[in-house]
Design an enzyme around this catalytic site. Structure first.
Site, PDB file in Angstrom:
ATOM      1  N   GLY A 121       4.196  -4.239   3.941  1.00 48.47           N
ATOM      2  CA  GLY A 121       4.420  -5.626   3.521  1.00 48.47           C
ATOM      3  C   GLY A 121       4.044  -6.650   4.590  1.00 48.47           C
ATOM      4  O   GLY A 121       3.235  -7.554   4.340  1.00 48.47           O
ATOM      5  N   GLY A 122       4.595  -6.496   5.778  1.00 45.78           N
ATOM      6  CA  GLY A 122       4.322  -7.452   6.868  1.00 45.78           C
ATOM      7  C   GLY A 122       2.841  -7.480   7.222  1.00 45.78           C
ATOM      8  O   GLY A 122       2.267  -8.542   7.477  1.00 45.78           O
ATOM      9  N   SER A 123       2.201  -6.304   7.199  1.00 45.29           N
ATOM     10  CA  SER A 123       0.771  -6.222   7.545  1.00 45.29           C
ATOM     11  C   SER A 123      -0.072  -6.905   6.478  1.00 45.29           C
ATOM     12  O   SER A 123      -1.063  -7.575   6.784  1.00 45.29           O
ATOM     13  CB  SER A 123       0.335  -4.760   7.649  1.00 45.29           C
ATOM     14  OG  SER A 123       1.130  -4.076   8.566  1.00 45.29           O
ATOM     15  N   PRO A 148       9.699  -4.250  -0.023  1.00 51.16           N
ATOM     16  CA  PRO A 148      10.815  -3.933   0.888  1.00 51.16           C
ATOM     17  C   PRO A 148      10.350  -3.670   2.323  1.00 51.16           C
ATOM     18  O   PRO A 148       9.266  -3.123   2.536  1.00 51.16           O
ATOM     19  CB  PRO A 148      11.440  -2.674   0.270  1.00 51.16           C
ATOM     20  CG  PRO A 148      10.443  -2.145  -0.701  1.00 51.16           C
ATOM     21  CD  PRO A 148       9.554  -3.265  -1.104  1.00 51.16           C
ATOM     22  N   LYS A 182       0.847  -1.213   0.000  1.00 49.37           N
ATOM     23  CA  LYS A 182       0.000   0.000   0.000  1.00 49.37           C
ATOM     24  C   LYS A 182       0.869   1.244   0.000  1.00 49.37           C
ATOM     25  O   LYS A 182       2.067   1.189   0.331  1.00 49.37           O
ATOM     26  CB  LYS A 182      -0.922   0.036   1.222  1.00 49.37           C
ATOM     27  CG  LYS A 182      -0.228  -0.010   2.600  1.00 49.37           C
ATOM     28  CD  LYS A 182       0.138   1.316   3.200  1.00 49.37           C
ATOM     29  CE  LYS A 182       0.775   1.202   4.591  1.00 49.37           C
ATOM     30  NZ  LYS A 182       1.496   2.378   5.047  1.00 49.37           N
ATOM     31  N   ASP A 235      -1.936  -1.550  10.556  1.00 50.08           N
ATOM     32  CA  ASP A 235      -2.274  -1.475   9.126  1.00 50.08           C
ATOM     33  C   ASP A 235      -2.985  -2.735   8.615  1.00 50.08           C
ATOM     34  O   ASP A 235      -3.413  -2.769   7.462  1.00 50.08           O
ATOM     35  CB  ASP A 235      -0.990  -1.304   8.280  1.00 50.08           C
ATOM     36  CG  ASP A 235      -0.376   0.076   8.454  1.00 50.08           C
ATOM     37  OD1 ASP A 235      -1.051   0.960   9.007  1.00 50.08           O
ATOM     38  OD2 ASP A 235       0.784   0.253   8.031  1.00 50.08           O
TER      39      ASP A 235
END
Ligand code: C5P
Length: 322
Positions: A125-127, A118, A23, A160
């Site tokens: 990304g992790g969320s 990244p 996002k 997020d």
């Protein structure tokens, strides 16, 4: 969030494959502080076309959660947000199942994660990976939770994560759990630049706390959000409208982000010099996005930056909103 693809499996093991998109934050205002140290936010989040890939295997056998992420040995599996998401989902499911008088056997869950988004970039990304795990588990266990309950589990995993249960274009408020889906702003060409240095999200919020909260005119933002939503709904090209509101569209984490990684300011300037209609840091950084009227001008900007002595050090991604 794209729907998972179910591949069946052997015996009682089931395998799902799903992509988890990144996002950007069109703007991000910090509007309050909560007693638990978190902050109230007001932000438009926008899903974009760069993604991680997940293969999730759920089966019987030794109970436990395994996260396998090649090339990311630095993230301890238990600290991976995918692990946290699976763990929180299972403990809520166990509680619910037992409270209904049924027995519960914990399954074995293996998550194979291929990272393309990244880290420490503000691209979620992790969320997004964590939300993908929740979507798959909700499907695998035949939707045991309501939409609200799932969003409750999601925000406990990370602020997020609830957004990624919806994806597209959303207004996100409170810590991140109050989501208002808007018309999807699709196909807007973007270039993302990520410098080597990342920004720590907790540090960025801590730096905000050393000053009084910035002024926030909620009426002006609500007006902008309504107008943007209505223009997207009518199929208008909204980039000129976004660019015209540049002064309103502040990311309150951008100044602390630049203090941590001064290159962020250079990237913003370089995007402006290379024809971006609108550019800003996303989330708590350190990635910066730039919006372009067409794919050709996005690509030509990325090509120029690749040749630039500063730009050649950044990760450059040409993509679009989805
Ligand atoms: O929830 P998540 O783990 O993504 O948040 C990382 C950190 O960012 C939190 O520990 C907190 O310091 C800060 N944060 C915040 N207010 C938010 C979201 C995140 O203070 N709404």
């Amino acid at each position: 969030m794209p729907l998972p693809v179910f591949y069946g499996g052997h015996m009682s093991t089931e395998v799902y494959e799903i992509t988890a998109n990144a996002k950007i934050n069109l703007f991000l205002r910090v509007t309050g502080r909560l007693p638990n140290g978190y902050h109230k936010l007001y932000s438009i989040m926008q899903e974009i076309g760069i993604s991680d890939d997940l293969k999730i295997t759920i089966g019987e056998g030794t109970s436990g959660i395994e996260v396998v992420c090649p090339g990311r040995a630095d993230i301890e599996p238990e600290h991976n947000l995918c692990y946290k998401a699976a763990d929180r989902f299972l403990s809520k499911l166990k509680k619910k199942t037992l409270s209904e008088g049924n027995s519960f056997t914990s399954p074995h869950i293996r998550i194979d994660l291929t990272k393309n988004i990244p880290s420490e970039s503000g691209m979620g990304g992790g969320s997004s990976d964590a939300a993908a795990v929740l979507v798959v588990m909700q499907e695998h266990f035949d939707s045991p939770f309501t939409e609200e309950e799932l969003a409750g589990i999601a925000v406990n995993v990370g602020a997020d994560v609830p957004f990624f249960l919806y994806g597209g274009t959303c207004l996100c408020e409170m810590v991140g759990e109050q989501i208002t889906p808007l018309n999807h702003l699709e196909g807007l060409p973007l270039v993302i630049a990520k410098p080597k240095g990342g920004v720590s999200t907790p540090l960025c919020f801590k730096m905000i706390d050393s000053n009084p909260l910035p002024d926030f005119d909620e009426g002006a933002y609500a007006g902008f959000v309504n107008e943007l939503d209505s223009r997207i709904g009518k199929g208008e090209d909204v980039l000129p409208f976004i660019a015209a509101n540049e002064d309103l569209l502040i990311n309150d984490l951008q100044a602390p982000g630049i203090e941590c990684v001064p290159e962020i300011a250079t990237i913003i300037q370089r995007f402006k010099d290379n024809g971006a209609a609108y550019t800003a840091m996303t989330g708590s950084g350190s990635a910066v996005f730039a919006m372009f009227p067409d794919k050709e001008s996005a690509k030509s900007c990325a090509d120029k930056l690749k040749e630039d002595p500063d730009g050649s050090k950044w990760m450059l991604i040409v993509t679009e909103t989805i």
